[in-house]
Design an enzyme around this catalytic site. Structure first.
Site, mmCIF file in Angstrom:
data_model
loop_
_atom_site.group_PDB
_atom_site.id
_atom_site.type_symbol
_atom_site.label_atom_id
_atom_site.label_comp_id
_atom_site.label_asym_id
_atom_site.label_seq_id
_atom_site.Cartn_x
_atom_site.Cartn_y
_atom_site.Cartn_z
ATOM 1 N N ASP A 35 -0.098 -8.014 3.462
ATOM 2 C CA ASP A 35 -0.290 -6.662 2.998
ATOM 3 C C ASP A 35 -1.918 -6.820 2.539
ATOM 4 O O ASP A 35 -2.421 -6.979 1.508
ATOM 5 C CB ASP A 35 0.387 -6.289 1.882
ATOM 6 C CG ASP A 35 0.136 -4.854 1.260
ATOM 7 O OD1 ASP A 35 0.356 -4.516 0.230
ATOM 8 O OD2 ASP A 35 -0.461 -4.293 2.221
ATOM 9 N N SER A 199 -13.889 5.929 9.308
ATOM 10 C CA SER A 199 -13.869 6.313 10.830
ATOM 11 C C SER A 199 -14.950 7.239 11.107
ATOM 12 O O SER A 199 -15.247 8.288 10.245
ATOM 13 C CB SER A 199 -12.549 6.670 10.973
ATOM 14 O OG SER A 199 -12.376 7.308 12.149
HETATM 15 C C1 LIG Z 1 -0.229 4.800 -1.479
HETATM 16 C C2 LIG Z 1 0.792 5.446 -0.785
HETATM 17 N N1 LIG Z 1 1.509 6.492 -1.230
HETATM 18 N N2 LIG Z 1 2.508 6.616 -0.532
HETATM 19 C C3 LIG Z 1 3.411 7.864 -0.459
HETATM 20 C C4 LIG Z 1 2.587 5.473 0.318
HETATM 21 C C5 LIG Z 1 3.651 5.151 1.265
HETATM 22 C C6 LIG Z 1 1.719 4.807 -0.142
HETATM 23 C C7 LIG Z 1 1.226 3.291 0.486
HETATM 24 C C8 LIG Z 1 2.035 2.363 -0.041
HETATM 25 O O1 LIG Z 1 2.654 2.582 -1.168
HETATM 26 N N3 LIG Z 1 2.062 1.121 0.423
HETATM 27 C C9 LIG Z 1 2.876 -0.125 -0.122
HETATM 28 C C10 LIG Z 1 4.070 0.042 -0.520
HETATM 29 C C11 LIG Z 1 4.958 -1.019 -1.083
HETATM 30 C C12 LIG Z 1 4.199 -2.447 -0.631
HETATM 31 C C13 LIG Z 1 2.795 -2.183 -0.108
HETATM 32 N N4 LIG Z 1 2.484 -1.170 0.410
#
Ligand SMILES: Cc1nn(C)c(C)c1CC(=O)Nc1ccccn1
Length: 330
Positions: A35, A199
């Site tokens: 990640d 970007s």
């Molecule tokens: C910041 C964010 N808001 N929302 C709706 C999402 C889906 C995110 C990204 C996020 O949570 N990524 C994550 C989750 C678990 C483990 C690693 N990365």
């Protein structure tokens, strides 16, 4: 040194990509989610509340002759989707793609939230973001990348994620057979700790490319592509019957819809995401309503170039003194 590890989507929706990671002596192999959007290496373990373990492989420090408790250290990580995990810290030998960190901080979970429990394909995360994001107390612990970077032939790792098939993460080497054309590098802002870049714009289908700065993070740990409302609305305006559903919490459309390609700019280069990658998955199993792979980032507060975007590219995460991102088509 350099190394390479295969990474596979955990399901047919490419919800996440896991890599095998060897921990301890003898090796205990866990499937971790690499990640770039976080900086904790944490694992399901023998210390994890039993009712919160559901088919995951676990790390048992007491079975490893090289494990050591880091006295007084704790950790608690919370992700943007509100998922959480927390526990204590050991050090142990960790090997990824043939590259070993002999004394890697392994954050051992005592508790994890429901979304981790329900995902039996992921045994933890290996964070590859910057140290400022690490949650360990009283002091941050180094990431796996921190620990190996000095031994790498080149201070980089690369991501070659693919749709519905195995790709790879490489360490210490840029394999030019994995991309077409040339790499275009862009600056990274390491505040607050993501691989954050700008970007240079976007294009929807055959429409003219729109030159505009879109600040976002390259995040292998997030499934979808999250961008500003205006871009997302313009995209789904081309998909007849698409709507922003309160019921499903995002943009949905008929699974039979034909979706236009989405292009994003990196410097003067352009990365094309096939429309098919944006047909993410049915809202519930068997439904004819599908959830989009491009969603609105307003509630997040930052744009996220997650797996939907990354799997259209070959990406170099350059951890040199001036961190930067390299992008190429493939
Ligand atoms: C910041 C964010 N808001 N929302 C709706 C999402 C889906 C995110 C990204 C996020 O949570 N990524 C994550 C989750 C678990 C483990 C690693 N990365």
């Amino acid at each position: 040194t350099s190394g390479s590890v295969a990474t596979s989507p955990i399901d047919s929706s490419d919800d996440a990509y896991s890599i095998p990671v060897s921990i301890g002596t003898p090796a205990q192999v866990l499937n971790l989610d690499l990640d770039t959007g976080s900086s904790d290496l944490w694992v399901f373990s023998s210390l994890t509340t039993a009712s919160e373990v559901n088919g995951q492989n676990i790390y048992t420090p007491s079975k490893s002759s090289t494990s050591k408790l880091v006295s007084g250290a704790t950790w608690k990580v919370k992700y943007g989707d509100e998922s959480t995990s927390s526990g204590v810290v050991y050090t142990d030998k960790v090997t990824v793609g043939g590259i070993t960190a002999s004394s890697q901080a392994v954050e051992v979970a005592k508790t994890v939230s429901a979304s981790f429990t329900s995902n039996s394909d992921i045994d933890g995360l290996i964070g590859m973001g910057f140290d400022s994001l690490n949650s360990a107390k009283p002091s941050a612990v180094p990431t796996f990348f921190d620990n190996i970077i000095g031994n790498l032939d080149s201070p980089v790792f690369t991501a070659d994620l693919k749709h519905n098939k195995a790709g790879s993460y490489d360490f210490g080497v840029i394999d030019s057979s994995k991309y077409t054309g040339s790499l275009t590098y862009v600056a990274v802002d390491t505040d607050p700790g993501y691989w954050k870049f700008t970007s240079s714009g976007y294009g929807i289908g055959s429409a003219a490319f729109k030159s505009t700065s879109v600040v976002g993070i390259a995040d292998t740990g997030t499934t979808l592509l999250y961008l500003d409302t205006a871009i997302v609305k313009a995209y789904y305006a081309t998909v007849s019957g698409a709507s922003n559903s309160a019921t499903y919490g995002g943009w949905v459309f008929k699974c039979s819809a034909t979706l236009p390609n989405f292009v994003f700019g990196v410097g003067s280069a352009k990365i094309t995401i096939p429309g098919s990658y944006i047909n993410y998955s049915p809202v519930t199993t068997g439904s004819s309503t599908c959830f989009g792979g491009l969603q609105d980032s307003t509630d997040i507060g930052i744009n996220i170039f997650g797996d939907v975007a990354l799997k259209a590219a070959f990406v170099v995460f350059d951890g040199s003194d001036t961190p930067r991102l390299g992008w190429a088509s493939k």
